[in-house]
Enzyme design. Structure first.
Site, mmCIF file in Angstrom:
data_model
loop_
_atom_site.group_PDB
_atom_site.id
_atom_site.type_symbol
_atom_site.label_atom_id
_atom_site.label_comp_id
_atom_site.label_asym_id
_atom_site.label_seq_id
_atom_site.Cartn_x
_atom_site.Cartn_y
_atom_site.Cartn_z
ATOM 1 N N SER A 106 0.844 -1.212 -0.031
ATOM 2 C CA SER A 106 0.003 0.010 0.011
ATOM 3 C C SER A 106 0.785 1.318 -0.081
ATOM 4 C CB SER A 106 -1.046 -0.014 1.361
ATOM 5 O OG SER A 106 -0.238 -0.334 2.601
ATOM 6 N N THR A 163 -40.261 25.747 -10.068
ATOM 7 C CA THR A 163 -40.422 24.546 -9.814
ATOM 8 C C THR A 163 -40.454 23.705 -11.258
ATOM 9 O OG1 THR A 163 -43.004 24.847 -9.676
ATOM 10 C CG2 THR A 163 -41.769 24.982 -7.653
ATOM 11 N N HIS A 164 -40.001 22.430 -11.089
ATOM 12 C CA HIS A 164 -39.905 21.720 -12.696
ATOM 13 C C HIS A 164 -39.518 22.407 -13.473
ATOM 14 C CE1 HIS A 164 -43.546 19.377 -10.715
ATOM 15 N NE2 HIS A 164 -43.697 20.589 -10.270
ATOM 16 N N SER A 219 -13.470 27.520 -26.962
ATOM 17 C CA SER A 219 -13.565 26.188 -27.841
ATOM 18 C C SER A 219 -12.262 26.317 -28.554
ATOM 19 C CB SER A 219 -14.945 26.210 -28.421
ATOM 20 O OG SER A 219 -14.693 25.381 -29.688
ATOM 21 N N LYS A 263 -17.153 30.782 -28.490
ATOM 22 C CA LYS A 263 -17.727 30.095 -27.373
ATOM 23 C C LYS A 263 -16.958 30.563 -26.001
ATOM 24 C CE LYS A 263 -19.576 26.219 -27.382
ATOM 25 N NZ LYS A 263 -20.891 25.582 -26.871
ATOM 26 N N GLU A 300 -19.141 22.542 -14.983
ATOM 27 C CA GLU A 300 -19.355 21.272 -15.400
ATOM 28 C C GLU A 300 -18.717 20.055 -14.465
ATOM 29 O OE1 GLU A 300 -20.217 21.182 -20.022
ATOM 30 O OE2 GLU A 300 -18.739 22.890 -19.389
ATOM 31 N N TYR A 348 -9.307 -6.825 12.741
ATOM 32 C CA TYR A 348 -8.922 -6.258 11.528
ATOM 33 C C TYR A 348 -8.805 -7.290 10.450
ATOM 34 C CZ TYR A 348 -5.569 -4.728 8.035
ATOM 35 O OH TYR A 348 -4.906 -4.063 7.007
ATOM 36 N N LYS A 351 -8.095 3.328 2.023
ATOM 37 C CA LYS A 351 -7.322 4.708 1.890
ATOM 38 C C LYS A 351 -7.500 5.249 0.451
ATOM 39 C CE LYS A 351 -4.571 3.079 5.402
ATOM 40 N NZ LYS A 351 -5.152 1.581 5.049
HETATM 41 N N1 ARG Z 1 -1.062 -1.443 5.412
HETATM 42 C C1 ARG Z 1 -1.953 -1.922 6.173
HETATM 43 C C2 ARG Z 1 -3.304 -1.331 6.179
HETATM 44 O O1 ARG Z 1 -3.347 -0.282 5.530
HETATM 45 C C3 ARG Z 1 -1.527 -1.730 7.686
HETATM 46 C C4 ARG Z 1 -2.243 -2.871 8.631
HETATM 47 C C5 ARG Z 1 -1.452 -4.054 8.408
HETATM 48 N N2 ARG Z 1 -2.005 -5.069 9.451
HETATM 49 C C6 ARG Z 1 -1.896 -6.439 9.223
HETATM 50 N N3 ARG Z 1 -2.200 -7.063 10.305
HETATM 51 N N4 ARG Z 1 -1.571 -6.951 8.083
HETATM 52 O O2 ARG Z 1 -4.494 -1.854 6.422
#
Ligand code: ARG
Length: 464
Positions: free
Chosen positions: A29, A161-162, A283, A289, A296, A323, A331
């Site tokens: 990541s 309206t509309h 344009s 234009k 937009e 987890y 992310k």
């Molecule tokens: N890069 C991982 C994440 O964003 C960090 C946590 C990893 N934890 C694990 N038990 N492998 O979630």
């Protein structure tokens, strides 16, 4: 030992081979979570200081870790840091560099901590910063709309309206409608921020830790109101990201509605507003234009923000506690949505600050489409004591007459009107003008300039 280390420096103990290249690609990541480097280092410094204060690591080790982490931060900020995919994520990239910088003491940083509580903490700090930025951006945008409202408190325009002309309203009233929408957006971020402000740090992998840590200390150092109360929940919760995205989605929905009005209003057919050259494009083929591209794009940004919300809701759905690696997919969604939202808020602020309403076309449009027909019906109720349903009927007949003659209601003669309702007097003409129409709508929150001024005054006091 050295063989095992080549498998992985962090957990090489039980592995005899390194990962397949594809495994590394799907697992890493670092390509995106390096965005959280500052939060990762802030969290680690707070954790190390707490470990020292609780007598879990020595003063010397704590000091070396704290300073080493600052060096890592400056390397990252100056672009000198070499991120490694083999090291998977920002947490291990930072720790590995720290080890190179300060030696074995670095290995003590991860005492009483796991990447699970670490990533939850980093991400919360990052999202919290974006919530603050959204609150600030929305406040700025509200101020810009209040400024527009103030400049046109009694500027008459059609209310729709509309998308059909309905009743005359004022420019000030329309601008203040946006302010109310944005105020709700802002309060959603404010609420979400309060709810999310609990520290996951010290929840460790999922069960807490046997070390005598002080979670209140790290919570306070990182600006959290308290440590989260349940370690399982702490590492598996991504509600804060979902709330950020849902608040962002509703806000982006509002922005797209505003943008759509700007697109319509700036067209040659409407000419309600002039968008500045700074926020328009030309344009490449049609020299005449001037296109509202920014509006937009603002109308479109909601697509990716909604997409991020649905993606994360879907990622989180059905995940068992605590987890799971699925959560690493949280992310990019939030990063992309946050970038889109902040850019949208800034672009809309700039566009609206520059935009000029055009009083003439606004008034002409307000006077079209028999926009004061409701005022006429209300007059029949007030002056002739007619039941509203009958007044509606009489007004309908008058509108039809005007339509057949190709004129407006105020252009019908008194005789014409009396041919439909004998009791009508020439006092009726007073309510047929658009200025009188808007001035008469004095109910709380109505379009009358007196009401709009009160709304503006209330918001100006609140937005300082
Ligand atoms: N890069 C991982 C994440 O964003 C960090 C946590 C990893 N934890 C694990 N038990 N492998 O979630």
């Amino acid at each position: 030992m050295s063989d095992k280390k080549s498998a992985n420096a962090m957990w090489g103990g039980r592995f005899s081979a390194g990962p397949d290249a594809i495994m590394e690609a799907i697992n890493a990541s670092i390509g995106y979570d390096q965005k959280m480097a500052a939060q990762d280092i802030e969290g680690s410094r707070a954790h190390a200081a707490m470990l020292v204060a609780c007598g879990i690591i020595s003063d010397n080790d704590g000091a070396a870790i704290g300073e080493g982490l600052l060096t890592v931060l400056s390397e990252i900020e100056s672009g000198k840091f070499e991120f490694s995919t083999a090291l998977e994520d920002i947490h291990m990239n930072v720790e590995s560099r720290l080890t190179k910088l300060i030696g074995p003491a670095a290995g003590r940083l991860h005492t009483a901590r796991s990447r699970n509580d670490q990533v939850a903490t980093d991400f919360k700090l990052w999202v919290r910063g974006q919530m603050d930025a959204a609150i600030e951006g929305l406040t700025e945008l509200m101020k810009v709309f209040v400024g527009q409202a103030e400049a046109g408190i009694d500027m008459v325009m059609p209310g729709f309206t509309h998308l059909q002309v309905a009743q005359p309203v004022t420019w000030g009233h329309h601008m203040m409608a946006y302010v109310e929408m944005l105020a709700r957006d802002r309060s959603r971020f404010v609420d979400a921020r309060k709810r999310m402000n609990e520290s996951p740090l010290g929840a460790a992998a999922l069960a807490g830790t046997s070390f005598p840590i002080d979670r209140h200390m790290t919570a306070e150092a990182l600006g959290f109101d308290a440590p989260s109360a349940n370690s399982l929940d702490a590492v598996s919760d991504r509600d804060f990201a979902l709330e950020f995205l849902s608040s962002a989605s509703i806000c982006a929905t509002h922005i797209s509605r505003m943008a759509e009005e700007l697109v319509i209003w700036s067209s040659a057919q409407f000419r309600f507003v002039t968008i500045s050259d700074r926020f328009s494009t030309g344009s490449s083929i049609m020299p005449q234009k001037k296109n509202p591209d920014a509006a937009e794009l603002l109308r479109a940004k909601v697509g990716r923000i909604n997409g991020s919300l649905i993606a994360l809701l879907t990622i989180m759905k059905g995940l068992p506690l605590a987890y799971s690696k699925d959560m690493q997919e949280d992310k990019e969604q939030v990063f992309d949505a946050a970038d889109s939202l902040m850019l949208s808020l800034a672009a809309l602020s700039g566009m609206v600050a520059d935009m000029r309403p055009n009083p003439e076309p606004l008034r002409t449009a307000a006077e079209s489409g028999f926009s004061t027909a409701t005022d006429l019906a209300d007059w029949l109720v007030r002056a002739l004591n007619m039941p509203f349903r009958d007044a509606h009927h009489v007004t309908g007949a008058l509108v039809k007459m005007a339509e057949d003659r190709g004129c407006d209601l105020h252009e019908l003669s008194l005789e014409d009107m009396q041919s439909i309702e004998a009791q009508i007097t020439d006092a009726v003409y007073e309510v047929l003008g658009v200025d009188n129409s808007v001035a008469s709508r004095i109910s709380y929150g109505g379009t009358a300039p007196s009401q709009v001024s009160a709304q503006i005054a209330r918001w100006k006091a609140a937005l300082i």
